[in-house]
Every structure is written in structure tokens, then in C-alpha cells.
Scaffold this active site. Structure first.
Site, PDB file in Angstrom:
ATOM      1  N   GLU A  41     -13.476   8.501  12.844  1.00 27.60           N
ATOM      2  CA  GLU A  41     -13.781   7.072  13.010  1.00 27.60           C
ATOM      3  C   GLU A  41     -12.687   6.256  12.359  1.00 27.60           C
ATOM      4  OE1 GLU A  41     -17.080   8.063  10.376  1.00 27.60           O
ATOM      5  OE2 GLU A  41     -16.777   6.128   9.397  1.00 27.60           O
ATOM      6  N   LYS A  77      -3.973   8.515   7.386  1.00 26.41           N
ATOM      7  CA  LYS A  77      -3.478   7.134   7.443  1.00 26.41           C
ATOM      8  C   LYS A  77      -2.401   6.958   8.515  1.00 26.41           C
ATOM      9  CE  LYS A  77      -3.780   4.772   3.794  1.00 26.41           C
ATOM     10  NZ  LYS A  77      -4.281   4.283   2.535  1.00 26.41           N
ATOM     11  N   TYR A 127       2.152   1.880  -3.398  1.00 22.78           N
ATOM     12  CA  TYR A 127       1.040   2.348  -4.225  1.00 22.78           C
ATOM     13  C   TYR A 127       0.780   3.829  -3.960  1.00 22.78           C
ATOM     14  CZ  TYR A 127      -3.654   2.515  -6.259  1.00 22.78           C
ATOM     15  OH  TYR A 127      -4.738   2.840  -7.018  1.00 22.78           O
ATOM     16  N   ASP A 128       0.696   4.171  -2.671  1.00 24.50           N
ATOM     17  CA  ASP A 128       0.448   5.567  -2.323  1.00 24.50           C
ATOM     18  C   ASP A 128       1.557   6.465  -2.859  1.00 24.50           C
ATOM     19  OD1 ASP A 128      -1.906   4.966  -1.041  1.00 24.50           O
ATOM     20  OD2 ASP A 128      -1.010   4.823   0.950  1.00 24.50           O
ATOM     21  N   SER A 183     -13.709   7.648  -3.424  1.00 21.78           N
ATOM     22  CA  SER A 183     -12.519   7.297  -2.678  1.00 21.78           C
ATOM     23  C   SER A 183     -12.297   8.397  -1.646  1.00 21.78           C
ATOM     24  CB  SER A 183     -11.382   7.198  -3.683  1.00 21.78           C
ATOM     25  OG  SER A 183     -10.227   6.820  -3.038  1.00 21.78           O
ATOM     26  N   LEU A 184     -11.204   8.344  -0.926  1.00 18.17           N
ATOM     27  CA  LEU A 184     -10.942   9.382   0.067  1.00 18.17           C
ATOM     28  C   LEU A 184      -9.585  10.013  -0.180  1.00 18.17           C
ATOM     29  CD1 LEU A 184     -12.089   7.485   3.294  1.00 18.17           C
ATOM     30  CD2 LEU A 184     -13.204   9.494   2.316  1.00 18.17           C
ATOM     31  N   CYS A 188      20.342 -22.783  29.375  1.00 18.76           N
ATOM     32  CA  CYS A 188      19.643 -23.006  28.106  1.00 18.76           C
ATOM     33  C   CYS A 188      18.207 -23.434  28.388  1.00 18.76           C
ATOM     34  CB  CYS A 188      20.384 -24.079  27.311  1.00 18.76           C
ATOM     35  SG  CYS A 188      19.463 -24.622  25.845  1.00 18.76           S
ATOM     36  N   TYR A 204     -20.857   2.789   7.230  1.00 15.54           N
ATOM     37  CA  TYR A 204     -20.326   4.116   7.544  1.00 15.54           C
ATOM     38  C   TYR A 204     -20.783   5.205   6.574  1.00 15.54           C
ATOM     39  CZ  TYR A 204     -16.812   2.349   4.240  1.00 15.54           C
ATOM     40  OH  TYR A 204     -16.194   1.790   3.166  1.00 15.54           O
ATOM     41  N   ASP A 228       0.832  -1.197   0.000  1.00 14.90           N
ATOM     42  CA  ASP A 228       0.000   0.000   0.000  1.00 14.90           C
ATOM     43  C   ASP A 228       0.869   1.250   0.000  1.00 14.90           C
ATOM     44  OD1 ASP A 228      -2.046  -1.727   0.125  1.00 14.90           O
ATOM     45  OD2 ASP A 228      -2.846  -1.063   2.057  1.00 14.90           O
ATOM     46  N   ALA A 229       1.982   1.178   0.736  1.00 13.87           N
ATOM     47  CA  ALA A 229       2.851   2.351   0.832  1.00 13.87           C
ATOM     48  C   ALA A 229       3.449   2.675  -0.540  1.00 13.87           C
ATOM     49  CB  ALA A 229       3.957   2.098   1.848  1.00 13.87           C
ATOM     50  N   CYS A 259      24.572 -21.534  24.253  1.00 13.48           N
ATOM     51  CA  CYS A 259      24.323 -22.701  25.108  1.00 13.48           C
ATOM     52  C   CYS A 259      25.565 -23.573  25.037  1.00 13.48           C
ATOM     53  CB  CYS A 259      23.108 -23.455  24.576  1.00 13.48           C
ATOM     54  SG  CYS A 259      23.055 -25.183  25.062  1.00 13.48           S
ATOM     55  N   ARG A 317     -17.181  -2.264  -5.021  1.00  9.71           N
ATOM     56  CA  ARG A 317     -16.911  -0.957  -5.585  1.00  9.71           C
ATOM     57  C   ARG A 317     -16.466  -1.018  -7.058  1.00  9.71           C
ATOM     58  NH1 ARG A 317     -12.559   3.395  -4.659  1.00  9.71           N
ATOM     59  NH2 ARG A 317     -13.011   3.241  -2.460  1.00  9.71           N
ATOM     60  N   CYS A 337      18.091 -27.421  27.175  1.00 10.96           N
ATOM     61  CA  CYS A 337      18.851 -28.504  27.818  1.00 10.96           C
ATOM     62  C   CYS A 337      19.372 -28.121  29.200  1.00 10.96           C
ATOM     63  CB  CYS A 337      20.007 -28.938  26.921  1.00 10.96           C
ATOM     64  SG  CYS A 337      21.346 -27.729  26.861  1.00 10.96           S
ATOM     65  N   CYS A 352      22.288 -30.924  23.745  1.00 12.09           N
ATOM     66  CA  CYS A 352      21.172 -29.981  23.615  1.00 12.09           C
ATOM     67  C   CYS A 352      20.269 -30.389  22.449  1.00 12.09           C
ATOM     68  CB  CYS A 352      21.683 -28.557  23.417  1.00 12.09           C
ATOM     69  SG  CYS A 352      20.327 -27.370  23.272  1.00 12.09           S
ATOM     70  N   LYS A 358     -10.634   3.947   9.894  1.00 13.19           N
ATOM     71  CA  LYS A 358     -10.715   3.576   8.488  1.00 13.19           C
ATOM     72  C   LYS A 358     -10.500   2.065   8.445  1.00 13.19           C
ATOM     73  CE  LYS A 358      -8.892   4.856   3.944  1.00 13.19           C
ATOM     74  NZ  LYS A 358      -8.838   3.534   3.393  1.00 13.19           N
ATOM     75  N   LYS A 388     -14.928  13.383   8.846  1.00 13.00           N
ATOM     76  CA  LYS A 388     -15.989  13.826   7.935  1.00 13.00           C
ATOM     77  C   LYS A 388     -16.671  15.048   8.546  1.00 13.00           C
ATOM     78  CE  LYS A 388     -16.825   9.027   6.617  1.00 13.00           C
ATOM     79  NZ  LYS A 388     -17.636   7.823   6.833  1.00 13.00           N
ATOM     80  N   ASP A 426      -9.848  -1.572   7.144  1.00 13.25           N
ATOM     81  CA  ASP A 426      -9.064  -2.084   6.020  1.00 13.25           C
ATOM     82  C   ASP A 426      -9.713  -3.361   5.483  1.00 13.25           C
ATOM     83  OD1 ASP A 426      -7.122  -2.256   4.160  1.00 13.25           O
ATOM     84  OD2 ASP A 426      -5.512  -2.810   5.543  1.00 13.25           O
TER      85      ASP A 426
END
Ligand code: IVH
Length: 701
Positions: free
Chosen positions: A126, A324, A46-47, A92-93, A429, A236, A43-44, A447, A149, A432, A453, A128, A300, A130
Site C-alpha cells: 500500500e 521508499k 536524514y536517512d 516506525s518502519l 517571439c 492503516y 529526508d534524504a 527574440c 506520535r 512580440c 518586445c 506510504k 506488511k 507522507d
């Protein structure tokens, strides 16, 4: 991501090219995300692409493409579902990432409405959610359609699937004649984990995160599959209405709740920027304990008459903002610190966390590095995190970048429980119970149990069968653990006698059976022939990684010569010890580790039992006489353009050359790139051949 020139420096031609590339990249990302439910970039990222696109368009408005990504919401609907045209588009927002974006948003709203700074103006805040947005159409109180959508104009008809979601009422009483309810379809963390466990059990695909699981579950052509998946829904927003729901966002959401929809309990009405930001922080602080993924806070404008005056831009409302959370970080609670014992006996502290999604992946474990890191200091004793230590019960910041193991970056002392105690690194350890030691100057605790062990033994076996080592198909980590517990495989040699000892048991064992047991035994047989370098690597000797094992194997050539040399060098002196240390690529640490390993009688015995089962292949020394640089001494200087210095050195050595750091009369070639200085001069004075990088590549072919 590659670094790009600042937008201010772009020429119009560069802008045209980059806008085209961005449109293609974003289109591809949208399709992967919306149609295949299989995102290809985070997402990062993409943004970031979206932001870059918007910045270039802002500087060159005339170059904006007809198919500009900033005019599009998501991807066109996939071909497999019937289409539904939304009566009102799904918007979208606008995204914000910095706190300062919030007062700017509020100012913009005020300016648009011509409201003085002191006139009251309320906002809702409020979470968001995901998940994926869903539009539900009710006519005369009955659910008549449910659509995703897709591109915001036309969505996919998922009505039969939506009817299986318990949070979505099939009938409403007292609702307007026409009511479109919009909200987010999502999956809780607990349901996601259980679904993935069931999928894994059934050998079906698992999902990377709850959002993909929700999308994959809702977008099923067979609604009975959706019905078996635990989806939820928060309302929402709304689309077409035959009568208004209320005068404010707050009251409209209350009305939807009264009609029977699930609405988010964290929604609040705020009357100032400070309250909005306080709500953002409060919601962020609760993020990890909500039990479902949220990726920000949506503000909003509360009064619906003001929302109507503000209206929409091409894809986003002017009256809302999505603030975000950071994509790579999240805060969560440290539930426990476990100690894992590796094959060399190194003790690694692992943080067990309240699960939290970071950058699209659910994180439950993170590395804590070592005792010093937990205590708040580096290996030299200097404070890190300003000396803040990390304790069980603390709220910590988890950081995750790309595919690296998540890290605990910091701790929030203001949320530390009053009864917490500093973490005590174990002095025995956990597996053992042997003593734990820390060598002077080393950050890691070890150890001392070595062969007794069980953790070390199991990890050594897992390493033994891993990819670069014996790579035995069908003998993965799980099988090794099971066979170890059973007592069937305790050391590497046991693998090769497994069929003789337990062939019948395994053929009759649950989840194995004739066929897979037969396959496993065949895979084991196939590995009785093993090249020397793989064998050395497989033993899991400290510091002897794949490259080191190859170097040593090439030098000695055969198991016989190698084993004899290790034996002869056991006291770290004499001709064999010197020979080992002289091998290019072998330092004293590796040399010591190798001979000490074979000096230990228990290791020698276990290796002898193993070798008796194997046919060990000789490894040819590299740089057969065919190499033009075999036996030559080469010095690299200046910048190389076609490869890194490390790669150039490795290639030269693979072809039998010796790479030296300084030029002398014994140097055969100096490979000089741009910026070469004193070494090139020395070569000239000594009459050593000077090659450009091109000449060099031509020489070695
Ligand atoms: S309001 C006209 N509220 O975020 C505004 N959207 O990035 C309609 N989302 O498409 C959206 N939680 O799928 C709104 N509390 C929330 C939300 C929310 C999640 C999603 C929604 C939207 C996307 C935009």
C-alpha cells in the site's frame, strides 16, 4: 554533505566521535521536524545520517551510545500540548531503497518463521502516505482521544483538533469496546495550494510542502484554526484492541473501512516478491496523479498470527518494510511547454508539470534548457537521453538536487500518448511576434524584437531595480509588471519621473495608499545618486554582469569618460577599442557587447533620458598607491591551500596587480605552492622573487 571515510576504515576513536556527532545532528533534525514543523535537512539527508549511524554501530556494537538515534522514534513531545501515553507504542518502519531489499526482506521473514520457500506467504502492499501519524482511541464507539506520535511512547493530545477532521468519525457502531485506530493525517495537493494562496494573501507564513502544512494545521492550540484547514486521514493500522478485528491485514483494513474510516484504495494483497515489486512500480507510476503525497510503498505480512509471531525490534516491526521512492526524482506528466523571454531576448523553454513533490518541495515547473535539449541532442548534435525527444503529454522524470532549478531528466516512451507530436520551437517571439534567431554555434534562440518586445522591456526593468542594480525598495517584480501594463513605467527613466506624473494616482490606488506610495517615492529619490558600476550593471547589457561592470567602471572612473569611450570605440577599432580590450577581465565578447549596446540609437536615447535624472558617482580605481603590489606582475603556480586560484587572482587584481600566466623577465613575483614545476624553475633562472602562499598573504596584508 562532506565525504566521510568508509566505515571499514574508522578507528574506534573516530567511531566514538562520529557517533556523538551523528546523535547530536539527528536529535537536532528530529526537534526541528517534530516540534517546530520546520525541517532543517531533507529526508534524504536524514536517512543518510541514520544509515551511517547504523553502519558504524553494526561495526562497533560496543560503542553504541545509551541515547543512540537508532533506538529513538522522532522527538520528545513539544511542551505546548497535553501529553498522552500511547497504550501501545507507535512504531516506525524499516526503510528499503533498492529493489533487491524486497526479496531479502521476504527471505528474512521466511527464515524467522521457518517457512520453506514454497510455503504460501502473502503480503499487503500500500502507499506510504507522507503526512503525520495519528492514533485515535475509541471507547464504546466514541472517540475519546487523538494523539500524535511524538516519541512513539508519549504523544501530544490533539483530540479537539482531530474532531474537526471529516475523515475521522466521532462515533462508531459495531466496533470493539476498545479500539485504537492508527493512520496518517495529510493534506491534498489542491488543498495545500489553496491554503498557501490564502496564507500568502493574508501575509501569513506559507508551507514548503503538504506534510508541513498538515503538521502545522493539526498542531494548533486553537482547534478552530484546524477546522478551517482541509485535513484528511487514512487508517492503516491499529493499537490496543479489546477484540481482534480480523485474521489478516487485508480483512482488518476492510473492517476499518466498514466502520467508516477512509482506507487507501491502492492497497493490494500480493503472493510473491514479483507481485510486490509490480505493485510498487504501479503505485510509483500513479504517484503524480494521486493528488496527495506518498513517499514509498509499505509491505506488511498479511496473516495477523504471523505478524504476532514476528513481533517487533526496538522501534520497527519485523513484519513490515517501507520501500521508499528515490528522494530526488519523481515521474510526472508534462502538461505544457511555455517559452519565457528574458531581458536579453533569450527564449527559455519551461516545463509546466502536473505538481509532484520531489525532495520535500512541490515542483510544478522545470527548465528544459533549449530547443536541442527538448529534441534529444546536445549543442554539438550528439544524442542525449539516447536521442529521446520530449513532448507535451509525456511522462517525464523530474530531478531536483538541493536548491537548483528542477530539471527534466528523461522521458518514458512506454507511456507516450499515441497522438503526441514532436515539439516545435517557435520561430516568432510568443510576446512580440518578432522573428526568432539562433546564432551559429549558440544553443539559445533570441527574440529580435529588442525595444518593441514587452517581455524584454519588463525583464530589463525588473533587472534594473534588482539587488545588485538600483535595488529600489518597494519596487519589486510584481509592481514593475503592474506599472508597465498601466503604461506608467516603460523604460528606466520613467521610474524617476513617476511621482511627477502619477504621484496622485498611486497614492489613491488600491493596496497602495498614502504611506506605501510615499515610501516608494522616497526609495526612488534615494537612488538618484548611484555609483557608476551599479548603473552599468543595471542597464542589463549582455555579458555585463556585476563583476564586469565593476571592472569597467573602475577603469574609466566616471560616466563622462565611460560614455565617450564607448562612443569612440563604436566601430570596433582604434585606440579606445584597444584600450577597452586591454582591461584585465574584459574579453572581446564583453567589449563588443558594450559598444554595440551604445551604438544602437534607441539605447543611447533611453540612457540619455535616464542619465538626465541621475547623479552618477565616480568609482575610484582600485589599488591606490598604498597597495604594495599595485602595478606589479604576478604569476601563481602550484596548489594554493588557503584560497582558490580564481580568488587569488581576483584579490591580486583588486589590489592593482596584473596576473600573468607565464613567467618572463617582466614578472615581479611568482607565488609557488606545492607541486610548482617549470614556472618556479624559470623564476629562479630569471632571478624573479619567489614567494610561498604565506609570504604572499603577508605581503598583501
Ligand atoms: S504502518 C507498525 N502503513 O510511516 C507499523 N505506516 O516511517 C505502523 N506511514 O510511523 C506503520 N503510510 O506514520 C504504515 N501505509 C502505511 C503508512 C505508514 C505512512 C507512516 C507512519 C509511520 C511511518 C514510518
Amino acid at each position: 554533505m562532506t565525504t566521510r571515510p568508509p566505515v571499514e576504515d574508522l578507528s574506534p576513536q573516530q567511531a566514538i566521535e562520529e557517533l556523538a556527532a551523528l546523535a547530536a545532528a539527528l536529535d537536532r533534525a528530529n526537534r526541528a521536524y517534530h516540534q517546530a514543523d520546520a525541517p532543517e535537512i531533507s529526508d534524504a539527508e536524514y536517512d543518510e545520517l541514520k544509515r551511517r549511524n547504523a553502519a558504524i554501530e553494526a561495526r562497533f556494537p560496543g560503542l553504541k551510545r545509551p541515547d543512540s538515534p537508532s533506538e529513538q522514534v522522532g522527538a520528545a513531545p513539544s511542551e505546548t500540548f497535553a501529553k498522552v501515553r500511547h497504550a501501545r507504542p507507535l512504531y516506525s518502519l524499516e526503510n528499503a531503497f533498492a529493489e533487491t531489499d524486497v526479496p531479502e526482506f521476504v527471505d528474512r521473514v521466511r527464515r524467522f518463521l521457518n517457512l520453506p520457500a514454497d510455503a504460501p506467504l502473502a503480503f499487503t502492499a500500500e502507499p506510504k502516505i507522507d503526512g503525520l501519524s495519528l492514533s485515535l482511541r475509541y471507547e464504546a464507539g466514541r472517540l475519546v482521544s487523538a494523539a500524535t506520535r511524538a516519541d512513539g511512547e508519549v504523544g501530544e493530545n490533539v483530540t479537539p483538533n482531530a474532531r474537526t477532521i471529516p475523515d475521522i468519525p466521532a462515533r462508531l457502531s459495531g466496533a470493539p469496546e476498545i479500539l485504537e485506530v492508527r493512520g496518517e493525517c495529510y493534506m491534498s495537493h489542491a488543498d495545500f495550494a489553496a491554503l498557501n494562496a490564502r496564507q500568502a494573501e493574508a501575509g501569513a507564513r506559507t508551507f514548503a510542502n503538504p506534510r508541513n502544512a498538515a503538521a502545522g494545521s493539526l498542531r494548533q492550540l486553537d482547534p478552530s484554526i484546524t477546522a478551517a484547514r482541509p485535513l484528511r486521514f487514512f487508517a492503516y493500522a491499529w493499537g490496543e484492541l479489546s477484540a481482534p478485528l480480523a485474521d489478516t491485514q487485508t480483512a482488518a483494513i476492510a473492517r476499518l473501512a466498514a466502520l467508516g474510516f477512509a482506507t487507501n484504495p491502492l492497497m493490494a494483497t500480493c503472493t510473491s516478491t514479483e507481485e510486490m515489486l509490480a505493485r510498487y512500480r504501479a503505485i510509483e507510476a500513479q504517484r503524480a496523479t494521486l493528488g496527495y503525497d506518498i513517499d514509498g510503498v509499505v509491505y506488511k505480512v498479511d496473516r495477523l498470527d504471523l505478524q504476532a509471531r514476528l513481533g517487533f525490534r526496538s522501534t520497527t516491526p519485523r513484519w513490515a518494510l517501507a520501500h521508499k521512492f528515490s528522494a530526488e526524482r519523481a515521474s510526472t506528466r508534462l502538461e505544457a511547454i511555455d517559452i519565457q523571454v528574458g531581458r536579453t531576448g533569450a527564449l527559455s523553454p519551461v516545463a509546466r508539470l502536473l505538481p509532484v513533490t520531489v525532495g520535500g518541495v512541490v515542483v510544478q515547473n522545470a527548465t528544459l534548457h533549449n530547443a536541442d535539449y527538448i529534441a534529444g541532442r546536445d549543442s554539438k548534435g550528439n544524442p542525449i537521453r539516447e536521442g529521446r525527444d520530449i513532448r507535451v503529454g509525456d511522462w517525464v522524470t523530474v530531478f531536483r538536487a538541493g536548491d537548483v532549478i528542477p530539471k527534466i531528466e528523461d522521458v518514458d516512451l512506454s507511456r507516450r500518448p499515441a497522438d503526441s507530436v514532436p515539439y516545435r520551437f517557435p520561430d516568432t517571439c510568443p510576446v512580440c511576434e518578432s522573428d526568432v534567431v539562433r546564432e551559429p554555434g549558440e544553443a539559445v534562440h533570441y527574440c529580435t524584437g529588442n525595444l518593441i518586445c514587452a517581455a524584454q522591456a519588463v525583464e530589463k526593468l525588473k533587472h534594473f531595480v534588482s539587488r545588485g542594480a538600483f535595488d529600489i525598495e518597494g519596487l519589486g517584480a510584481k509592481a514593475i509588471e503592474a506599472f508597465f501594463t498601466e503604461g506608467w513605467i516603460r523604460e528606466p527613466a520613467d521610474i524617476f519621473t513617476l511621482e511627477a506624473r502619477h504621484g496622485a494616482d498611486l497614492r489613491g490606488r488600491d493596496r497602495w495608499g498614502e504611506k506605501s506610495a510615499g515610501n516608494l517615492f522616497a526609495a526612488i529619490e534615494a537612488r538618484r545618486r548611484i555609483p557608476l558600476d551599479r548603473l552599468i550593471y543595471a542597464l542589463g547589457i549582455r555579458h555585463a554582469g556585476e563583476t564586469a561592470a565593476r571592472i569597467v567602471a573602475r577603469h574609466y572612473g566616471s560616466w563622462g569618460r565611460f560614455a565617450a569611450a564607448m562612443q569612440a570605440a563604436r566601430d570596433h577599432e582604434g585606440a579606445e577599442w584597444a584600450e577597452l580590450n586591454d582591461i584585465s577581465g574584459v574579453g572581446e565578447t564583453l567589449a563588443g557587447s558594450l559598444v554595440d549596446y551604445f551604438h544602437e540609437p534607441a539605447n543611447r536615447d533611453a540612457v540619455a533620458r535616464l542619465v538626465a535624472e541621475l547623479a552618477i558617482g565616480d568609482v575610484a580605481a582600485p589599488a591606490a598607491s598604498g597597495s604594495p603590489i599595485a602595478g606589479k606582475t604576478v604569476v601563481f603556480t602550484g596548489t594554493l591551500e588557503r584560497m582558490t586560484r580564481a580568488e587569488a587572482k581576483a584579490r591580486a587584481e583588486a589590489l592593482g596587480a596584473k596576473v600573468a600566466g607565464s613567467v618572463s623577465a617582466r614578472t615581479d613575483y611568482v607565488v609557488a605552492g606545492p607541486g610548482a614545476g617549470s614556472k618556479e624553475k624559470a623564476a629562479r633562472e630569471l632571478g624573479v622573487a619567489i614567494l610561498s602562499e604565506e609570504d604572499w598573504l603577508a605581503l598583501i596584508g
